[in-house]
Design a protein around this motif. Structure first.
Motif, mmCIF file in Angstrom:
data_model
loop_
_atom_site.group_PDB
_atom_site.id
_atom_site.type_symbol
_atom_site.label_atom_id
_atom_site.label_comp_id
_atom_site.label_asym_id
_atom_site.label_seq_id
_atom_site.Cartn_x
_atom_site.Cartn_y
_atom_site.Cartn_z
ATOM 1 N N ASP A 137 0.822 -1.205 0.000
ATOM 2 C CA ASP A 137 0.000 0.000 0.000
ATOM 3 C C ASP A 137 0.863 1.265 0.000
ATOM 4 N N ARG A 138 2.001 1.216 0.671
ATOM 5 C CA ARG A 138 2.880 2.387 0.678
ATOM 6 C C ARG A 138 3.593 2.559 -0.657
ATOM 7 N N ARG A 139 3.893 1.450 -1.328
ATOM 8 C CA ARG A 139 4.472 1.549 -2.671
ATOM 9 C C ARG A 139 3.480 2.189 -3.631
ATOM 10 N N VAL A 140 2.222 1.773 -3.531
ATOM 11 C CA VAL A 140 1.182 2.360 -4.390
ATOM 12 C C VAL A 140 1.026 3.845 -4.078
ATOM 13 N N ALA A 141 1.003 4.195 -2.798
ATOM 14 C CA ALA A 141 0.868 5.602 -2.407
ATOM 15 C C ALA A 141 2.024 6.432 -2.942
ATOM 16 N N GLN A 142 3.236 5.898 -2.856
ATOM 17 C CA GLN A 142 4.398 6.628 -3.366
ATOM 18 C C GLN A 142 4.298 6.831 -4.865
ATOM 19 N N TRP A 143 3.897 5.786 -5.595
ATOM 20 C CA TRP A 143 3.792 5.884 -7.054
ATOM 21 C C TRP A 143 2.748 6.932 -7.441
ATOM 22 N N LEU A 144 1.611 6.930 -6.761
ATOM 23 C CA LEU A 144 0.559 7.905 -7.066
ATOM 24 C C LEU A 144 1.022 9.329 -6.794
ATOM 25 N N PHE A 145 1.682 9.533 -5.651
ATOM 26 C CA PHE A 145 2.154 10.876 -5.310
ATOM 27 C C PHE A 145 3.152 11.371 -6.339
ATOM 28 N N GLU A 146 4.116 10.536 -6.688
ATOM 29 C CA GLU A 146 5.161 10.953 -7.629
ATOM 30 C C GLU A 146 4.616 11.158 -9.034
ATOM 31 N N CYS A 147 3.676 10.323 -9.434
ATOM 32 C CA CYS A 147 3.065 10.475 -10.756
ATOM 33 C C CYS A 147 2.311 11.797 -10.838
ATOM 34 N N ALA A 148 1.498 12.090 -9.836
ATOM 35 C CA ALA A 148 0.747 13.345 -9.819
ATOM 36 C C ALA A 148 1.678 14.544 -9.742
ATOM 37 N N ASN A 149 2.748 14.410 -8.978
ATOM 38 C CA ASN A 149 3.727 15.486 -8.849
ATOM 39 C C ASN A 149 4.398 15.774 -10.189
ATOM 40 N N MET A 150 4.739 14.705 -10.926
ATOM 41 C CA MET A 150 5.373 14.870 -12.230
ATOM 42 C C MET A 150 4.423 15.506 -13.242
ATOM 43 N N LEU A 151 3.160 15.073 -13.227
ATOM 44 C CA LEU A 151 2.183 15.592 -14.183
ATOM 45 C C LEU A 151 1.570 16.921 -13.739
ATOM 46 N N GLU A 152 1.894 17.332 -12.504
ATOM 47 C CA GLU A 152 1.383 18.578 -11.942
ATOM 48 C C GLU A 152 -0.140 18.617 -11.986
ATOM 49 N N THR A 153 -0.728 17.555 -11.445
ATOM 50 C CA THR A 153 -2.179 17.455 -11.426
ATOM 51 C C THR A 153 -2.607 16.745 -10.149
ATOM 52 N N SER A 154 -3.861 16.943 -9.776
ATOM 53 C CA SER A 154 -4.407 16.218 -8.622
ATOM 54 C C SER A 154 -5.361 15.124 -9.069
ATOM 55 N N GLU A 155 -5.541 14.973 -10.377
ATOM 56 C CA GLU A 155 -6.452 13.972 -10.907
ATOM 57 C C GLU A 155 -5.740 13.131 -11.960
ATOM 58 N N LEU A 156 -5.637 11.837 -11.709
ATOM 59 C CA LEU A 156 -4.932 10.925 -12.605
ATOM 60 C C LEU A 156 -5.923 10.057 -13.364
ATOM 61 N N LYS A 157 -5.728 9.951 -14.679
ATOM 62 C CA LYS A 157 -6.476 8.985 -15.482
ATOM 63 C C LYS A 157 -5.646 7.710 -15.495
ATOM 64 N N ILE A 158 -6.002 6.783 -14.630
ATOM 65 C CA ILE A 158 -5.174 5.605 -14.420
ATOM 66 C C ILE A 158 -6.058 4.433 -14.012
ATOM 67 N N THR A 159 -5.696 3.243 -14.440
ATOM 68 C CA THR A 159 -6.455 2.048 -14.069
ATOM 69 C C THR A 159 -5.655 1.224 -13.053
ATOM 70 N N HIS A 160 -6.347 0.317 -12.392
ATOM 71 C CA HIS A 160 -5.678 -0.577 -11.453
ATOM 72 C C HIS A 160 -4.638 -1.430 -12.171
ATOM 73 N N ASP A 161 -4.946 -1.840 -13.391
ATOM 74 C CA ASP A 161 -4.011 -2.658 -14.163
ATOM 75 C C ASP A 161 -2.735 -1.890 -14.472
#
Length: 230
Positions: A137-161
Motif C-alpha cells: 500500500d505504501r508503494r502504491v501511495a508513493q507511485w501515485l504521489f510521484e506520478c501526480a507530482n510529475m504531471l502537476e495534477t491532482s487527478e490521474l487517469k489511471i487504471t488498477h491494471d
C-alpha cells in the motif's frame, strides 16, 4: 517538428535540445512504450514512468519534459531502461553514434551528461533500496504521489491494471491498497480515474519526505549543477 524544446521549462532543456537536433522525432500516445535500448531519448512535452527494459515491474521513478531517458548507457555498462508515456507527447530518439557526435561538437556536454548519468544510477539504486522495505500500500501511495507530482495534477487517469504493471504486483493487491489509502481520506478512486484529495497526507502515508520530493531527486540536483556549466 512539433514541440520546440526551447519552450520546455525543465532543468535539462539545454542538453536535451542539443541532443534532439541529432535525433528522430516521434509523436507518442499515452501508454506507449519508449525504449532507450539503442541510445538516449530526449523527452519533449511528455512525462514517463521509468523501468528496466523488459522488466516493467521494476519501478525506477519518473522523468518529465526536457529530460533524458537512457543517459546512463552513454558512458556505463548499465542495463537498458524504458519509459511508458503518461500522456501524449513528443520524443526524439538519438542513437549512440549520434549522441557521441553531439558530445564532440558541444564543449562541456560530455562532462554534464556524465554527471547526470552517474547521478541517475545513484537515484535508481536509492529508489530500489527504499522500495524493497515498503508494504504494497505504501508503494502504491508513493507511485501515485510521484506520478501526480510529475504531471502537476491532482487527478490521474489511471487504471488498477496500469498501476499493477508499473509496480510489478497483482491487480488485487493494487485494489486492496487503494481501499486502504482511501480509508485515510487522502485519495478518492473511481473507475479509470483517481483524485488526490490531500497530497501532503498521501506523501506522509507513503513515508516520503515531502520537501525532498518536491525539490527534486539527487539526479535533478546534479542536472542543475552540470547544465549550469554548459
Amino acid at each position: 517538428m512539433g514541440v520546440h524544446l526551447a519552450d520546455v521549462a525543465r532543468l535539462t532543456a539545454a542538453a536535451c535540445a542539443h541532443l534532439a537536433a541529432f535525433g528522430r522525432h516521434v509523436h507518442v500516445k499515452r501508454g506507449a512504450s519508449i525504449s532507450a535500448y539503442e541510445g538516449v531519448v530526449a523527452l519533449g512535452d511528455i512525462a514517463v514512468s521509468v523501468s528496466r527494459e523488459g522488466k516493467p515491474g521494476l519501478d525506477l521513478g519518473f522523468l518529465g519534459p526536457g529530460e533524458l531517458l537512457g543517459a546512463e548507457r552513454l558512458f556505463l555498462d548499465y542495463p537498458p531502461v524504458a519509459g511508458r508515456a503518461l500522456r501524449d507527447g513528443d520524443v526524439w530518439y538519438v542513437s549512440n553514434e549520434a549522441a557521441q557526435r553531439a558530445i564532440v561538437e558541444r564543449q562541456g556536454l560530455r562532462a554534464a551528461l556524465m554527471q547526470i548519468a552517474m547521478a541517475s544510477c545513484a537515484d535508481h539504486f536509492r529508489r530500489a533500496a527504499g522500495i524493497v522495505e515498503k508494504r504494497a500500500d505504501r508503494r502504491v501511495a508513493q507511485w501515485l504521489f510521484e506520478c501526480a507530482n510529475m504531471l502537476e495534477t491532482s487527478e490521474l487517469k489511471i487504471t488498477h491494471d496500469e498501476i499493477a504493471n508499473a509496480l510489478g504486483v497483482r491487480r488485487s493487491s493494487v485494489t486492496d491498497s487503494l481501499h486502504m489509502i482511501e480509508g485515510v481520506r487522502v485519495i478518492r478512486s473511481q473507475r479509470g480515474r483517481l483524485k488526490i484529495l490531500d497530497p501532503t497526507g498521501l506523501a506522509h502515508y507513503a513515508g516520503l519526505d515531502v520537501a525532498h520530493e518536491r525539490a527534486g531527486s539527487p539526479r535533478r540536483a546534479a542536472e542543475r549543477a552540470a547544465l549550469a556549466a554548459l
